[in-house]
Design a protein around this motif. Structure first.
Motif, PDB file in Angstrom:
ATOM      1  N   LYS A   1       0.875  -1.246   0.081  1.00 58.42           N
ATOM      2  CA  LYS A   1      -0.170   0.252   0.069  1.00 58.42           C
ATOM      3  C   LYS A   1       0.933   1.437   0.002  1.00 58.42           C
ATOM      4  O   LYS A   1       0.797   2.069  -0.699  1.00 58.42           O
ATOM      5  CB  LYS A   1      -0.986  -0.094   1.128  1.00 58.42           C
ATOM      6  N   HIS A   2       1.836   1.432   0.894  1.00 59.09           N
ATOM      7  CA  HIS A   2       2.571   2.575   1.235  1.00 59.09           C
ATOM      8  C   HIS A   2       3.875   2.556   0.429  1.00 59.09           C
ATOM      9  O   HIS A   2       4.558   3.671  -0.181  1.00 59.09           O
ATOM     10  CB  HIS A   2       2.661   2.870   2.470  1.00 59.09           C
ATOM     11  N   GLY A   3       4.592   1.294   0.368  1.00 65.62           N
ATOM     12  CA  GLY A   3       5.709   1.605  -0.286  1.00 65.62           C
ATOM     13  C   GLY A   3       5.608   1.581  -1.982  1.00 65.62           C
ATOM     14  O   GLY A   3       6.483   2.281  -2.545  1.00 65.62           O
TER      15      GLY A   3
ATOM     16  N   ALA B   1      -4.519  -3.913  13.355  1.00 63.30           N
ATOM     17  CA  ALA B   1      -3.151  -3.893  12.752  1.00 63.30           C
ATOM     18  C   ALA B   1      -3.158  -3.949  11.295  1.00 63.30           C
ATOM     19  O   ALA B   1      -2.699  -3.037  10.691  1.00 63.30           O
ATOM     20  CB  ALA B   1      -2.512  -4.827  13.368  1.00 63.30           C
ATOM     21  N   LEU B   2      -4.490  -4.609  10.652  1.00 65.29           N
ATOM     22  CA  LEU B   2      -4.314  -4.676   9.299  1.00 65.29           C
ATOM     23  C   LEU B   2      -4.806  -3.197   8.655  1.00 65.29           C
ATOM     24  O   LEU B   2      -4.456  -2.659   7.783  1.00 65.29           O
ATOM     25  CB  LEU B   2      -5.550  -5.833   8.689  1.00 65.29           C
ATOM     26  N   ARG B   3      -5.669  -2.780   9.630  1.00 61.43           N
ATOM     27  CA  ARG B   3      -6.149  -1.223   9.100  1.00 61.43           C
ATOM     28  C   ARG B   3      -5.040  -0.265   9.007  1.00 61.43           C
ATOM     29  O   ARG B   3      -4.884   0.446   8.081  1.00 61.43           O
ATOM     30  CB  ARG B   3      -7.364  -0.659   9.900  1.00 61.43           C
ATOM     31  N   SER B   4      -4.357  -0.397  10.226  1.00 58.65           N
ATOM     32  CA  SER B   4      -3.179   0.867  10.265  1.00 58.65           C
ATOM     33  C   SER B   4      -2.115   0.327   9.288  1.00 58.65           C
ATOM     34  O   SER B   4      -1.466   1.265   8.937  1.00 58.65           O
ATOM     35  CB  SER B   4      -2.767   0.989  11.504  1.00 58.65           C
ATOM     36  N   ALA B   5      -2.065  -0.825   8.792  1.00 60.08           N
ATOM     37  CA  ALA B   5      -1.011  -1.108   7.901  1.00 60.08           C
ATOM     38  C   ALA B   5      -1.354  -0.609   6.423  1.00 60.08           C
ATOM     39  O   ALA B   5      -0.639  -0.517   5.514  1.00 60.08           O
ATOM     40  CB  ALA B   5      -0.943  -2.944   7.677  1.00 60.08           C
ATOM     41  N   GLY B   6      -2.754  -0.137   6.291  1.00 64.24           N
ATOM     42  CA  GLY B   6      -3.142   0.397   5.082  1.00 64.24           C
ATOM     43  C   GLY B   6      -4.057  -0.710   4.295  1.00 64.24           C
ATOM     44  O   GLY B   6      -4.468  -0.151   3.136  1.00 64.24           O
ATOM     45  N   LEU B   7      -4.472  -1.714   4.663  1.00 66.79           N
ATOM     46  CA  LEU B   7      -5.398  -2.551   4.023  1.00 66.79           C
ATOM     47  C   LEU B   7      -6.846  -1.744   3.689  1.00 66.79           C
ATOM     48  O   LEU B   7      -7.598  -1.022   4.490  1.00 66.79           O
ATOM     49  CB  LEU B   7      -5.935  -3.782   4.808  1.00 66.79           C
ATOM     50  N   ASP B   8      -7.139  -1.614   2.547  1.00 71.95           N
ATOM     51  CA  ASP B   8      -8.442  -0.659   2.187  1.00 71.95           C
ATOM     52  C   ASP B   8      -9.778  -1.591   2.553  1.00 71.95           C
ATOM     53  O   ASP B   8     -10.865  -1.011   2.925  1.00 71.95           O
ATOM     54  CB  ASP B   8      -8.315  -0.595   0.671  1.00 71.95           C
ATOM     55  N   ARG B   9      -9.787  -2.915   2.065  1.00 73.98           N
ATOM     56  CA  ARG B   9     -11.167  -3.665   2.159  1.00 73.98           C
ATOM     57  C   ARG B   9     -10.974  -4.950   2.528  1.00 73.98           C
ATOM     58  O   ARG B   9     -10.137  -5.572   2.428  1.00 73.98           O
ATOM     59  CB  ARG B   9     -11.760  -3.648   0.743  1.00 73.98           C
TER      60      ARG B   9
END
Ligand code: SAM
Ligand code: SF4
Length: 338
Positions: free
Chosen positions: A90-92, A113-121
Motif C-alpha cells: 500500500k505505502h511502499g 493492525a491490518l487497518r493501520s497497515a493500510g488495508l483498504d477492504r
C-alpha cells in the motif's frame, strides 16, 4: 512499461496472491479433510515467497498495469508478516486498492493492525449462521460466532466489508434468507458464490450448484431485488439492490453464467507461479526467475510475454461440454488463491 493486454484485448488490472497454501479450516468445497489430512504435503516455508520477494513481484505487476491487489490463500492470517506485506504494497509501492479475503477466525485479533497497515477492504467468508451448518461448511465444527465477532471488530476498525458465501445445494441453501437478514441489518454486502469445480478433491457435481437466478428469485420472494449495473468493467459479481433501500447483494455465477470476456485477473500462487486463469493447469515460475537473480526488466518481460499470449476463457468454453470433456489437470483453490 505500457499496460499489457492479452490476445482478447483484456488488460491486467487485478492481481490475486495466495500468501500461503495452509488453512485452519477444512471447508469441504475447498480443502476437504479427507484429502488435506495431517500428512498432506503443504509447501515448505522455503518455497513460499518471502515478504520482500512478494513486494518485488507486485511492483513489476504494477508496472504492467495492475491497480488492485487481493491477498488470499489458504488462510492469509496464518502469516505473521501479513501487516508488513500490506504496508509495503500500500505505502511502499502505492497500490490504489489492497484487499484481503479471510475466513475471519483470527480477524478480531488482527483487524486494527491490518487497518493501520493500510488495508483498504475485507472479504470475509461466512457460509451459514446456523452453528451446525457452519461447522459442517468449515469441516471442523468451528464456531461461527467467533467469525461474526471478527467481522464486528473489522467494522469497528473502519473496514468496508463484503461477505462471501459459497452455496452448496442441500447443505447451506436454507441459510440464504437468514444470512441476508443478518448482514443487511449490519450494512455489509453479501455475495453468494456458485460452488465451482476447482481442484480435484471437492467432489463437485452440477446438481450441488445453486444457480444464481434461483438465489435471486428466493431472496426477491422475501425482499424484492432490483439489478444494479457493474461498478467497473470486469466486476465478477452481478449486483442487486434491495428495493426497500436497505443495501445490496452480489451473485458470482461463474458456473451458470461465466464472465471470462472481461476477466482482467492474474493469480500468483504462494510459491510465486503466475496463473492466467483459475482453471489453468499450469503456472509459470516468476519466483524462480526472481531467485535466479533476474532484474526487474527481465521479470517484467516474462510477465508481459505470458499475459500477452493469454487466451484463456475456460469457464465460457466448458459451458455445455459433457463432464468427461471438462476433466483436465486442475489446481486446488487453496494453492492458487481463491
Ligand atoms: C480459497 S478462500 C481463501 C481465503 C480464506 N481462507 C477464505 O476462506 O475466505 C477464498 C474464497 O474462495 C471461496 N471458495 C473456495 N472453494 C470454492 C469453490 N469450490 N467454489 C466457489 N468458491 C470457493 C471461499 O469460499 C472463499 O470465499
Ligand atoms: S475456503 Fe478458505 S477457509 Fe475454507 S478451506 Fe479454503 S482456504 Fe480454508
Amino acid at each position: 512499461m505500457a499496460a499489457v493486454r492479452d490476445t482478447l484485448g483484456r488488460p491486467i488490472r487485478d492481481l490475486r496472491i495466495s500468501v500461503t497454501d495452509r488453512c485452519n479450516f477444512r471447508c469441504p468445497y475447498c480443502m476437504p479433510k479427507e484429502a488435506f489430512g495431517p500428512d498432506h504435503p503443504f509447501m515448505a516455508d522455503s518455497r513460499l515467497m518471502t515478504g520482500g520477494e512478494l513486494a518485488r513481484i507486485v511492483r513489476v505487476f504494477v508496472g504492467a498495469g495492475v491497480e488492485k491487489v487481493r491477498l488470499t490463500g489458504g488462510e492469509p492470517l496464518l502469516r505473521g508478516d501479513l501487516p508488513a506485506i500490506i504496508r509495503e504494497i500500500k505505502h511502499g509501492i502505492g497500490v490504489p486498492d489492497v484487499s484481503l479475503t479471510t475466513n475471519g477466525w483470527f480477524l478480531a485479533r488482527h483487524a486494527a493492525a491490518l487497518r493501520s497497515a493500510g488495508l483498504d477492504r475485507l472479504n470475509v467468508s461466512v457460509d451459514a449462521l446456523d452453528g451446525a451448518i457452519a461447522g459442517r461448511m468449515n469441516g471442523l465444527g468451528y464456531r461461527v460466532s467467533r467469525v461474526l465477532d471478527g467481522i464486528d471488530a473489522a467494522a469497528a476498525a473502519g473496514f468496508p466489508i463484503k461477505i462471501n458465501c459459497v452455496l452448496q445445494g442441500g447443505v447451506n441453501d436454507g441459510e440464504i434468507i437468514p444470512l441476508c437478514d443478518y448482514f443487511r441489518a449490519r450494512g455489509h454486502t453479501l455475495r453468494f458464490i456458485e460452488f465451482m469445480d476447482v481442484g480435484t478433491t471437492n467432489r463437485w457435481s452440477l446438481p450441488q450448484v445453486v444457480p444464481a437466478r434461483e438465489v435471486v428469485a428466493r431472496i426477491s420472494a422475501v425482499w424484492p431485488l432490483e439489478p444494479v449495473g457493474p461498478a467497473y468493467r470486469g466486476e465478477v459479481a452481478s449486483r442487486y439492490r434491495y428495493a426497500d433501500g436497505r443495501g445490496e447483494i452480489g451473485i458470482v455465477s461463474s458456473v451458470t453464467e461465466p464472465f471470462c470476456r472481461d476477466c482482467n485477473r492474474a493469480r500468483l500462487s504462494a510459491d510465486g507461479r503466475l496463473f492466467t486463469c483459475l482453471f489453468a493447469a499450469e503456472g509459470r515460475d516468476v519466483l524462480g526467475l526472481v531467485r535466479s537473480g533476474a532484474g526487474d526488466a527481465e521479470i517484467s518481460r516474462f510477465i508481459a510475454g505470458i499475459w500477452g499470449a493469454r487466451s484463456d476463457r475456460y469457464s465460457d468454453e466448458r459451458a455445455g461440454l459433457p463432464p468427461a470433456a471438462q476433466a483436465r489437470g486442475k489446481i486446488e483453490m487453496s494453492y492458487i488463491g481463491g
